[in-house]
Motif scaffolding. Structure first.
Motif, short mmCIF file in Angstrom:
data_model
loop_
_atom_site.label_atom_id
_atom_site.label_comp_id
_atom_site.label_asym_id
_atom_site.label_seq_id
_atom_site.Cartn_x
_atom_site.Cartn_y
_atom_site.Cartn_z
N THR A 87 0.82 -1.21 0.00
CA THR A 87 0.00 0.00 0.00
C THR A 87 0.86 1.26 0.00
OG1 THR A 87 -0.19 0.04 2.42
CG2 THR A 87 -1.90 -1.13 1.20
N ILE A 88 1.95 1.23 0.76
CA ILE A 88 2.81 2.42 0.76
C ILE A 88 3.80 2.36 -0.40
CG2 ILE A 88 2.51 2.95 3.20
CD1 ILE A 88 5.08 1.56 3.85
N GLY A 89 4.09 1.15 -0.87
CA GLY A 89 4.96 1.04 -2.03
C GLY A 89 4.30 1.58 -3.29
N LEU A 90 3.02 1.33 -3.43
CA LEU A 90 2.28 1.84 -4.59
C LEU A 90 2.13 3.36 -4.52
CD1 LEU A 90 -0.43 -0.95 -4.82
CD2 LEU A 90 1.26 -0.40 -6.58
N SER A 91 2.38 3.92 -3.36
CA SER A 91 2.36 5.38 -3.21
C SER A 91 3.75 5.99 -3.36
CB SER A 91 1.78 5.75 -1.84
OG SER A 91 0.46 5.27 -1.72
N GLY A 92 4.75 5.13 -3.65
CA GLY A 92 6.07 5.65 -3.95
C GLY A 92 7.20 5.24 -3.04
N ALA A 93 6.91 4.56 -1.93
CA ALA A 93 7.98 4.17 -1.00
C ALA A 93 8.80 3.02 -1.59
CB ALA A 93 7.39 3.75 0.33
N THR A 94 10.09 3.04 -1.37
CA THR A 94 10.94 1.95 -1.84
C THR A 94 10.65 0.68 -1.04
OG1 THR A 94 12.73 2.40 -0.27
CG2 THR A 94 12.78 3.58 -2.40
N ALA A 95 11.05 -0.46 -1.58
CA ALA A 95 10.82 -1.73 -0.90
C ALA A 95 11.51 -1.76 0.46
CB ALA A 95 11.30 -2.88 -1.78
N ASP A 96 12.74 -1.28 0.51
CA ASP A 96 13.49 -1.30 1.78
C ASP A 96 12.81 -0.43 2.83
OD1 ASP A 96 15.36 -3.02 0.73
OD2 ASP A 96 16.78 -1.44 0.19
N LYS A 97 12.38 0.75 2.41
CA LYS A 97 11.73 1.67 3.35
C LYS A 97 10.39 1.12 3.81
CE LYS A 97 10.46 6.57 3.88
NZ LYS A 97 10.43 7.89 3.20
N ALA A 98 9.61 0.59 2.88
CA ALA A 98 8.29 0.05 3.23
C ALA A 98 8.43 -1.15 4.16
CB ALA A 98 7.55 -0.36 1.95
N ALA A 99 9.37 -2.03 3.87
CA ALA A 99 9.56 -3.22 4.72
C ALA A 99 9.96 -2.83 6.13
CB ALA A 99 10.63 -4.11 4.09
N THR A 100 10.88 -1.90 6.25
CA THR A 100 11.33 -1.45 7.57
C THR A 100 10.17 -0.86 8.37
OG1 THR A 100 13.55 -1.00 6.72
CG2 THR A 100 12.92 0.07 8.78
N LYS A 101 9.34 -0.08 7.70
CA LYS A 101 8.23 0.58 8.39
C LYS A 101 7.19 -0.42 8.87
CE LYS A 101 8.31 5.22 6.37
NZ LYS A 101 7.55 6.23 5.58
N VAL A 102 6.76 -1.33 8.00
CA VAL A 102 5.66 -2.22 8.38
C VAL A 102 6.09 -3.26 9.41
CG1 VAL A 102 4.46 -1.88 6.20
CG2 VAL A 102 6.01 -3.83 6.45
N ILE A 103 7.36 -3.62 9.42
CA ILE A 103 7.83 -4.56 10.44
C ILE A 103 7.91 -3.87 11.80
CG2 ILE A 103 9.83 -5.89 11.23
CD1 ILE A 103 10.35 -6.60 8.29
N ALA A 104 8.33 -2.63 11.79
CA ALA A 104 8.46 -1.89 13.05
C ALA A 104 7.10 -1.57 13.67
CB ALA A 104 9.24 -0.60 12.82
N LYS A 105 6.16 -1.09 12.85
CA LYS A 105 4.83 -0.72 13.34
C LYS A 105 3.77 -1.10 12.31
CE LYS A 105 6.45 3.22 16.11
NZ LYS A 105 6.31 4.68 16.36
N PRO A 106 3.43 -2.39 12.24
CA PRO A 106 2.52 -2.86 11.19
C PRO A 106 1.13 -2.24 11.23
CG PRO A 106 2.91 -4.58 12.82
CD PRO A 106 3.91 -3.50 13.07
N SER A 107 0.60 -1.97 12.41
CA SER A 107 -0.77 -1.47 12.51
C SER A 107 -0.88 0.04 12.33
CB SER A 107 -1.36 -1.85 13.86
OG SER A 107 -0.63 -1.26 14.91
N SER A 108 0.26 0.71 12.13
CA SER A 108 0.22 2.17 12.02
C SER A 108 -0.04 2.65 10.59
CB SER A 108 1.54 2.76 12.53
OG SER A 108 2.62 2.34 11.72
N PHE A 109 -0.13 1.71 9.63
CA PHE A 109 -0.35 2.10 8.24
C PHE A 109 -1.74 1.63 7.82
CE2 PHE A 109 4.15 1.70 8.97
CZ PHE A 109 4.63 2.91 8.47
N GLU A 110 -2.68 2.56 7.78
CA GLU A 110 -4.08 2.23 7.56
C GLU A 110 -4.62 2.87 6.29
OE1 GLU A 110 -6.09 3.28 11.13
OE2 GLU A 110 -5.13 1.71 12.33
#
Length: 259
Positions: A87-110
């Motif tokens: 969802t955040i990758g399709l909005s432009g985030a790189t794979a590395d950045k998106a992976a780091t974010k969702v692993i750290a706080k998975p429920s914070s991306f709605e």
């Protein structure tokens, strides 16, 4: 190198070890279908989300592997993380950045409601239950081994019950044992010791690290039967560590019988 013989002049006793997923059957094909459906379902929830259809699978697997590299469960991470990363990758985030974010706080991306994420994951999980098709030459090769009374052992890191169910589903002949364990050099050395004295031990598999590298280090004859999915971290494993490379399972059997 590619070898093919058509006779069965077995020179010595053989213990024939084989991987299951992407070696006996095309597990990657099941994942490919399920993952493309997952990406399509995610895109429907994000207005304006676009990416080239030609590169959809490569796009998804870039995020998939970025998560797997960082998550303690590797490729067995919870699938909702992939939905959130996409969802955040399709909005432009790189794979590395998106992976780091969702692993750290998975429920914070709605960006997608939780009930929709649950629905997408449920559909994905259901699609993964479809039985995979056999890979080229599997039945022919196993029948030859059975006719020669050569012991065939499946060595896998997957769930043993699941593997045995698929063996039964496809009515695969001649498999005498399924061993589910973490693959490493020590495992292959133990398996080699179970062979008859003077017997040749052969390992056939698609993964250059888990199947070929470890078995090679343990002194087994290794045959690489490349599957459809090769994680990027395998790119560091030299293909020459495999004694042989084949394009079908029955050719692997022929090499085992005649080399």
């Amino acid at each position: 190198m590619y070898w093919q013989f058509m006779n069965d002049n077995v020179k010595q006793d053989i213990l024939f070890l084989t991987d299951a997923d992407n070696t006996l059957w095309d597990t990657d094909g099941v994942f490919r279908h399920a993952q493309l459906r997952l990406l399509s379902d995610v895109k429907k929830q994000i207005p304006g989300a676009v990416n080239s259809e030609e590169h959809e699978l490569a796009f998804l697997r870039c995020y998939d592997q970025a998560i797997a590299e960082r998550h303690h469960s590797g490729l067995k991470y919870p699938p909702d993380l992939l939905v959130r990363a996409l969802t955040i990758g399709l909005s432009g985030a790189t794979a590395d950045k998106a992976a780091t974010k969702v692993i750290a706080k998975p429920s914070s991306f709605e960006m997608i409601p939780e009930d929709q994420i649950d629905l997408i994951v449920a559909t994905y999980s259901s699609n993964l239950k479809c039985p995979p098709k056999l890979r080229d030459g599997v039945l022919k090769g196993l029948n030859r081994l059975q006719d020669l009374n050569i012991k065939v052992v499946v060595v896998t890191e997957s769930d043993k019950d699941k593997i045995e169910a698929l063996i039964k589903h496809h009515s695969l002949p001649g498999i005498t044992q399924v061993i589910s364990a973490q693959k490493n050099v020590a495992l292959y050395k133990r398996l080699k010791k179970t062979a008859k004295q003077g017997a040749k031990t052969v390992m056939v598999g698609d993964q250059l690290d888990r199947d070929i590298h470890f078995a090679h280090q343990a002194g087994l004859t290794t045959i690489h039967f490349q599957g459809g999915f090769n994680p990027k971290w395998n790119s560091k494993i030299p293909i020459f560590e495999a004694d042989y490379s084949v394009s079908s399972f029955d050719v692997a059997v022929t090499i085992a019988l005649n080399s």
